[in-house]
Write an enzyme that holds these catalytic residues in place. Structure first.
Site, PDB file in Angstrom:
ATOM      1  N   HIS A 128     -27.860  -7.116 -12.423  1.00 42.46           N
ATOM      2  CA  HIS A 128     -26.428  -6.960 -13.028  1.00 42.46           C
ATOM      3  C   HIS A 128     -25.541  -6.886 -12.261  1.00 42.46           C
ATOM      4  CE1 HIS A 128     -28.398  -7.167 -16.661  1.00 42.46           C
ATOM      5  NE2 HIS A 128     -27.337  -6.999 -17.857  1.00 42.46           N
ATOM      6  N   ASN A 159     -31.705  -2.030  -6.917  1.00 43.98           N
ATOM      7  CA  ASN A 159     -31.648  -2.589  -8.827  1.00 43.98           C
ATOM      8  C   ASN A 159     -31.943  -1.229  -8.930  1.00 43.98           C
ATOM      9  OD1 ASN A 159     -30.184  -3.624 -10.853  1.00 43.98           O
ATOM     10  ND2 ASN A 159     -32.324  -4.228 -11.008  1.00 43.98           N
ATOM     11  N   ASP A 258     -12.002  -1.624   4.263  1.00 41.77           N
ATOM     12  CA  ASP A 258     -11.258  -2.511   5.071  1.00 41.77           C
ATOM     13  C   ASP A 258     -12.795  -3.282   5.519  1.00 41.77           C
ATOM     14  OD1 ASP A 258      -9.150  -1.164   5.549  1.00 41.77           O
ATOM     15  OD2 ASP A 258      -8.682   0.244   6.642  1.00 41.77           O
ATOM     16  N   GLU A 261     -13.181  -5.998   3.302  1.00 42.76           N
ATOM     17  CA  GLU A 261     -12.242  -6.666   3.598  1.00 42.76           C
ATOM     18  C   GLU A 261     -12.646  -7.977   4.924  1.00 42.76           C
ATOM     19  OE1 GLU A 261      -9.027  -4.994   3.389  1.00 42.76           O
ATOM     20  OE2 GLU A 261      -8.768  -5.361   1.134  1.00 42.76           O
ATOM     21  N   ASP A 267      -9.301  -9.998  -0.371  1.00 48.01           N
ATOM     22  CA  ASP A 267      -8.164  -8.467  -0.313  1.00 48.01           C
ATOM     23  C   ASP A 267      -8.386  -7.823  -1.205  1.00 48.01           C
ATOM     24  OD1 ASP A 267      -6.091  -6.690   0.259  1.00 48.01           O
ATOM     25  OD2 ASP A 267      -4.163  -7.742   0.582  1.00 48.01           O
ATOM     26  N   GLN A 277      -2.662   1.059   0.466  1.00 49.18           N
ATOM     27  CA  GLN A 277      -3.946   0.692   0.577  1.00 49.18           C
ATOM     28  C   GLN A 277      -4.063   0.920   1.941  1.00 49.18           C
ATOM     29  OE1 GLN A 277      -4.850  -3.889   0.423  1.00 49.18           O
ATOM     30  NE2 GLN A 277      -2.161  -3.544  -0.963  1.00 49.18           N
ATOM     31  N   GLU A 281      -8.042   2.498   1.851  1.00 48.64           N
ATOM     32  CA  GLU A 281      -8.825   1.553   2.502  1.00 48.64           C
ATOM     33  C   GLU A 281      -9.850   1.975   4.207  1.00 48.64           C
ATOM     34  OE1 GLU A 281      -7.307  -2.543   2.415  1.00 48.64           O
ATOM     35  OE2 GLU A 281      -7.273  -2.549  -0.081  1.00 48.64           O
TER      36      GLU A 281
HETATM   37 MN    MN Z   1     -28.609  -3.546 -12.421  1.00 45.26          MN
HETATM   38 MN    MN Z   2      -6.902  -4.537   0.644  1.00 46.83          MN
END
Ligand code: MN
Ligand code: MN
Length: 290
Positions: A128, A159, A258, A261, A267, A277, A281
């Site tokens: 999931h 998982n 960061d 990203e 972003d 941010q 970040e």
């Molecule tokens: Mn899971």
């Molecule tokens: Mn950002």
């Protein structure tokens, strides 16, 4: 001047009335309590912190918004790029796990709709993104997490141990009076499941991701959430390898927003002010992990 006086008078009157009512209604409660105790948990928009990839109608970046979560779906990978959801105690109840894995028929008919059996014998879990246990208020909510659009091929130990521990930790945070914004995603190609290394499943229709990441914003229950994020807000960023040889300790895989990203081109937390941010970040979380 007159208005200022009226405002002060009103503030004093309201404050006096509020403190009186607390004493009247809850005579046995401690007089000092934090705002996290009193704010009611609500169900808020899943994209409050932003749309990380600018998801739209593109086949590789398709915005799918459901009452239970929002995502960018990638029809070429047969998986989401990312899924974003709000978590607070307002989402949690006693609905049992539905386990009704099934194709998501809300995807455009031009997309291949991943079937519940497409992972069978692959050596990867149907992992999931938005977890079953985060959506237990109603059976409808819980069932929505079993749509195959919310699922990625995930190595079992990743998982069942690393990720399960992090998911459980998130729910301890909401029990403590917090609300969370969680963004989970995956990228790259090739992982190692119980049958060994694989790059695709279902004759190439599903890509096995190489990395699986999550970003979690932790706020005390309240409203106006994006503007409440400050440079001291706890943000947990985790990036894990999709392999069977993985530590069960999710804290080991903490990184910066960061870095995620940079790896994805997204972003994240784009609805938070740019100056905040830049601080949150760049920081690696060092808070508790259980
Ligand atoms: Mn899971
Ligand atoms: Mn950002």
């Amino acid at each position: 001047m007159k208005n200022l006086y009226r405002s002060l008078l009103m503030a004093f009157t309201l404050g006096f009335a509020a403190s009186c009512s607390v004493e009247d209604v809850e005579p046995n409660q401690p007089l000092s309590h934090t705002s996290t105790d009193s704010a009611t948990a609500t169900q808020d928009s899943h994209l409050t912190m932003g749309n990380p990839s600018g998801a739209n109608t593109s086949y590789s970046n398709y915005l799918l918004s459901k009452p239970q979560y929002a995502m960018s779906y990638n029809s070429y990978r047969g998986t989401p790029n990312w899924v974003s959801w709000h978590l607070s105690s307002a989402w949690v109840g006693s609905a049992p796990r539905q386990d009704d894995f099934r194709a998501d028929t809300s995807l455009p008919s031009a997309f291949y709709r991943v079937q519940s059996t497409d992972y069978t014998g692959s050596g990867f879990d149907r992992g999931h993104n938005c977890p079953s246990a985060d959506r237990t208020l109603t059976t409808t909510d819980n069932s929505a997490t079993f749509l195959m659009s919310n699922i990625i091929p995930q190595a079992g130990p990743n998982n069942q141990q690393t990720w399960a521990n992090l998911e459980n930790y998130c729910r301890t945070l909401i029990s403590a009076g917090n609300e969370l914004y969680i963004i989970m995603g995956s990228y790259g190609k090739g992982g190692t499941g119980s049958n060994g290394y694989a790059e695709t499943l279902a004759a190439g229709k599903i890509t096995v991701p190489n990395r699986i990441w999550k970003v979690i914003v932790v706020l005390p229950n309240g409203s106006g959430d994006a503007s409440r994020v400050t440079s001291s807000t706890r943000v947990i960023a985790v990036n894990t390898p999709n392999t069977t040889s993985i530590s069960s300790t999710w804290g080991t895989y903490r990184t910066t927003v960061d870095a995620i990203e940079a790896a994805t081109g997204y972003d994240l937390l784009s609805n938070v002010s740019a100056s905040v941010q830049s601080t949150i970040e760049a920081r690696v979380d060092s808070g508790p992990t259980q």
